[in-house]
Design a protein around this motif. Sequence first.
Motif, PDB file in Angstrom:
ATOM      1  N   ASN A 140       0.805  -1.223   0.000  1.00 42.20           N
ATOM      2  CA  ASN A 140       0.000   0.000   0.000  1.00 42.20           C
ATOM      3  C   ASN A 140       0.842   1.279   0.000  1.00 42.20           C
ATOM      4  O   ASN A 140       0.317   2.367   0.239  1.00 42.20           O
ATOM      5  N   LEU A 141       2.147   1.151  -0.279  1.00 44.86           N
ATOM      6  CA  LEU A 141       3.002   2.334  -0.296  1.00 44.86           C
ATOM      7  C   LEU A 141       2.610   3.314  -1.396  1.00 44.86           C
ATOM      8  O   LEU A 141       2.853   4.519  -1.263  1.00 44.86           O
ATOM      9  N   TRP A 142       1.983   2.818  -2.463  1.00 40.70           N
ATOM     10  CA  TRP A 142       1.580   3.717  -3.533  1.00 40.70           C
ATOM     11  C   TRP A 142       0.545   4.727  -3.038  1.00 40.70           C
ATOM     12  O   TRP A 142       0.477   5.857  -3.534  1.00 40.70           O
ATOM     13  N   ILE A 143      -0.218   4.336  -2.032  1.00 41.26           N
ATOM     14  CA  ILE A 143      -1.211   5.246  -1.451  1.00 41.26           C
ATOM     15  C   ILE A 143      -0.514   6.318  -0.618  1.00 41.26           C
ATOM     16  O   ILE A 143      -0.768   7.513  -0.763  1.00 41.26           O
ATOM     17  N   TYR A 144       0.390   5.875   0.279  1.00 40.09           N
ATOM     18  CA  TYR A 144       1.092   6.813   1.147  1.00 40.09           C
ATOM     19  C   TYR A 144       2.004   7.750   0.357  1.00 40.09           C
ATOM     20  O   TYR A 144       2.068   8.956   0.645  1.00 40.09           O
ATOM     21  N   ASN A 145       2.714   7.210  -0.629  1.00 39.05           N
ATOM     22  CA  ASN A 145       3.624   8.043  -1.413  1.00 39.05           C
ATOM     23  C   ASN A 145       2.885   9.179  -2.117  1.00 39.05           C
ATOM     24  O   ASN A 145       3.363  10.319  -2.151  1.00 39.05           O
ATOM     25  N   PHE A 146       1.715   8.868  -2.666  1.00 31.77           N
ATOM     26  CA  PHE A 146       0.949   9.904  -3.351  1.00 31.77           C
ATOM     27  C   PHE A 146       0.361  10.896  -2.352  1.00 31.77           C
ATOM     28  O   PHE A 146       0.332  12.105  -2.598  1.00 31.77           O
ATOM     29  N   PHE A 147      -0.099  10.389  -1.198  1.00 31.50           N
ATOM     30  CA  PHE A 147      -0.671  11.275  -0.192  1.00 31.50           C
ATOM     31  C   PHE A 147       0.363  12.252   0.349  1.00 31.50           C
ATOM     32  O   PHE A 147       0.035  13.409   0.649  1.00 31.50           O
ATOM     33  N   PHE A 148       1.628  11.818   0.472  1.00 31.70           N
ATOM     34  CA  PHE A 148       2.680  12.714   0.949  1.00 31.70           C
ATOM     35  C   PHE A 148       2.771  13.954   0.055  1.00 31.70           C
ATOM     36  O   PHE A 148       2.983  15.069   0.543  1.00 31.70           O
ATOM     37  N   ILE A 173       6.444  24.217  -6.294  1.00 32.71           N
ATOM     38  CA  ILE A 173       6.296  23.707  -7.661  1.00 32.71           C
ATOM     39  C   ILE A 173       7.434  22.755  -8.006  1.00 32.71           C
ATOM     40  O   ILE A 173       7.222  21.657  -8.541  1.00 32.71           O
ATOM     41  N   VAL A 174       8.669  23.164  -7.674  1.00 35.32           N
ATOM     42  CA  VAL A 174       9.845  22.334  -7.973  1.00 35.32           C
ATOM     43  C   VAL A 174       9.769  21.001  -7.225  1.00 35.32           C
ATOM     44  O   VAL A 174       9.980  19.922  -7.818  1.00 35.32           O
ATOM     45  N   LEU A 175       9.450  21.050  -5.942  1.00 33.60           N
ATOM     46  CA  LEU A 175       9.406  19.830  -5.145  1.00 33.60           C
ATOM     47  C   LEU A 175       8.271  18.903  -5.567  1.00 33.60           C
ATOM     48  O   LEU A 175       8.419  17.676  -5.554  1.00 33.60           O
ATOM     49  N   LEU A 176       7.138  19.470  -5.954  1.00 33.09           N
ATOM     50  CA  LEU A 176       6.020  18.636  -6.403  1.00 33.09           C
ATOM     51  C   LEU A 176       6.350  17.957  -7.731  1.00 33.09           C
ATOM     52  O   LEU A 176       6.020  16.782  -7.936  1.00 33.09           O
ATOM     53  N   LEU A 177       7.006  18.686  -8.628  1.00 33.61           N
ATOM     54  CA  LEU A 177       7.422  18.078  -9.901  1.00 33.61           C
ATOM     55  C   LEU A 177       8.442  16.976  -9.652  1.00 33.61           C
ATOM     56  O   LEU A 177       8.385  15.894 -10.268  1.00 33.61           O
ATOM     57  N   PHE A 178       9.392  17.244  -8.741  1.00 32.83           N
ATOM     58  CA  PHE A 178      10.373  16.215  -8.391  1.00 32.83           C
ATOM     59  C   PHE A 178       9.686  15.017  -7.734  1.00 32.83           C
ATOM     60  O   PHE A 178      10.030  13.864  -8.011  1.00 32.83           O
ATOM     61  N   GLY A 179       8.701  15.297  -6.862  1.00 33.17           N
ATOM     62  CA  GLY A 179       7.985  14.218  -6.194  1.00 33.17           C
ATOM     63  C   GLY A 179       7.230  13.332  -7.173  1.00 33.17           C
ATOM     64  O   GLY A 179       7.221  12.100  -7.043  1.00 33.17           O
ATOM     65  N   LEU A 180       6.595  13.945  -8.166  1.00 35.30           N
ATOM     66  CA  LEU A 180       5.882  13.163  -9.177  1.00 35.30           C
ATOM     67  C   LEU A 180       6.853  12.333 -10.015  1.00 35.30           C
ATOM     68  O   LEU A 180       6.561  11.184 -10.377  1.00 35.30           O
ATOM     69  N   THR A 181       8.025  12.916 -10.309  1.00 35.99           N
ATOM     70  CA  THR A 181       9.053  12.174 -11.050  1.00 35.99           C
ATOM     71  C   THR A 181       9.555  10.994 -10.221  1.00 35.99           C
ATOM     72  O   THR A 181       9.750   9.882 -10.738  1.00 35.99           O
ATOM     73  N   ALA A 200       1.490  19.711  -0.712  1.00 32.39           N
ATOM     74  CA  ALA A 200       0.847  20.778  -1.473  1.00 32.39           C
ATOM     75  C   ALA A 200      -0.103  21.586  -0.589  1.00 32.39           C
ATOM     76  O   ALA A 200      -0.122  22.830  -0.641  1.00 32.39           O
ATOM     77  N   LEU A 201      -0.883  20.900   0.251  1.00 30.06           N
ATOM     78  CA  LEU A 201      -1.821  21.587   1.137  1.00 30.06           C
ATOM     79  C   LEU A 201      -1.084  22.414   2.194  1.00 30.06           C
ATOM     80  O   LEU A 201      -1.431  23.574   2.447  1.00 30.06           O
ATOM     81  N   LEU A 202      -0.056  21.824   2.815  1.00 31.16           N
ATOM     82  CA  LEU A 202       0.683  22.545   3.844  1.00 31.16           C
ATOM     83  C   LEU A 202       1.428  23.751   3.263  1.00 31.16           C
ATOM     84  O   LEU A 202       1.494  24.812   3.891  1.00 31.16           O
ATOM     85  N   SER A 203       1.963  23.597   2.068  1.00 36.64           N
ATOM     86  CA  SER A 203       2.651  24.725   1.420  1.00 36.64           C
ATOM     87  C   SER A 203       1.671  25.865   1.158  1.00 36.64           C
ATOM     88  O   SER A 203       2.005  27.042   1.346  1.00 36.64           O
ATOM     89  N   THR A 204       0.457  25.518   0.737  1.00 41.19           N
ATOM     90  CA  THR A 204      -0.570  26.526   0.490  1.00 41.19           C
ATOM     91  C   THR A 204      -0.952  27.242   1.786  1.00 41.19           C
ATOM     92  O   THR A 204      -1.138  28.468   1.808  1.00 41.19           O
ATOM     93  N   VAL A 253      10.215  12.576  -0.100  1.00 44.83           N
ATOM     94  CA  VAL A 253       9.645  12.732   1.236  1.00 44.83           C
ATOM     95  C   VAL A 253      10.612  13.480   2.147  1.00 44.83           C
ATOM     96  O   VAL A 253      10.204  14.375   2.905  1.00 44.83           O
ATOM     97  N   ILE A 254      11.891  13.145   2.094  1.00 43.71           N
ATOM     98  CA  ILE A 254      12.884  13.840   2.915  1.00 43.71           C
ATOM     99  C   ILE A 254      12.964  15.315   2.525  1.00 43.71           C
ATOM    100  O   ILE A 254      13.021  16.205   3.392  1.00 43.71           O
ATOM    101  N   ALA A 255      12.953  15.600   1.226  1.00 45.70           N
ATOM    102  CA  ALA A 255      13.000  16.991   0.767  1.00 45.70           C
ATOM    103  C   ALA A 255      11.789  17.775   1.276  1.00 45.70           C
ATOM    104  O   ALA A 255      11.917  18.926   1.712  1.00 45.70           O
ATOM    105  N   CYS A 256      10.619  17.147   1.235  1.00 44.78           N
ATOM    106  CA  CYS A 256       9.400  17.813   1.716  1.00 44.78           C
ATOM    107  C   CYS A 256       9.453  18.013   3.226  1.00 44.78           C
ATOM    108  O   CYS A 256       9.028  19.050   3.748  1.00 44.78           O
TER     109      CYS A 256
END
Length: 218
Positions: free
Chosen positions: A61-69, A98-106, A74-78, A122-125
């Motif tokens: 189920n890591l795919w769920i947690y990784n995406f939620f991170f 923006i940079v971190l979210l793009l890196f996170g998606l990559t 994004a919410l906390l940054s806002t 996750v560490i960067a965030c």
Amino acid sequence: MYLLPLLLSAILSLKTFRHRWPKPYKLFAVLVIMSFLTEVLANLWIHKLHNIAGWNYSRNNLWIYNFFFLVRFALLSTIFYQILNDSRIRKIIYMGAIVLLLFGLTDYFVIQGPFQYNTFSVIACHVSLIVLCLCYFKQLLQAPGIIDLHKEPMVWMTLGTFLYQSASLPFLIMFGFLNLQHSPLALSLLFINDIFNFLICTCYLISFLCKPQHSQPL
């Protein structure tokens, strides 16, 4: 252990919409509700959903947690973008998020993949959120007015976020290595992580028992 205060926090967070709290508090309410739903989905995936409709998917189920991170970041940054007053910091938040979210998606789709813990992003965030929490605390210390800190929801929300990000960062840095070299110790760190999850959920619960404070002149 931490699901009970998280559930209570999600229920109490609905007051932010009913009583028309400012937007940052409503976004935090959305974050708490999504956190609870993510935990429910992750647990259901392991026990039932991975075998839904006759398709036997991996129980991972890591795919769920990784995406939620990424959603959480994004919410906390806002939220921090809205509550911090320094225009320079706000510009950094905007570009950095923006940079971190793009890196996170990559990282999610290409580098480490959805089924492996995305430690890079996750560490960067985590580091970014720790810095933003400190910026908020600094802003409070330099504020010209007076507020009751123990009654201000955003203080508890930020405190819980700061404690969890700070405590879990060393765990995240060491987890990959320990999981390969010393699995029993890695499992014990997971238990410690659950304790800090309980702590952050308790802080969130306290925050929704309060109401936004208005700064009083000195």
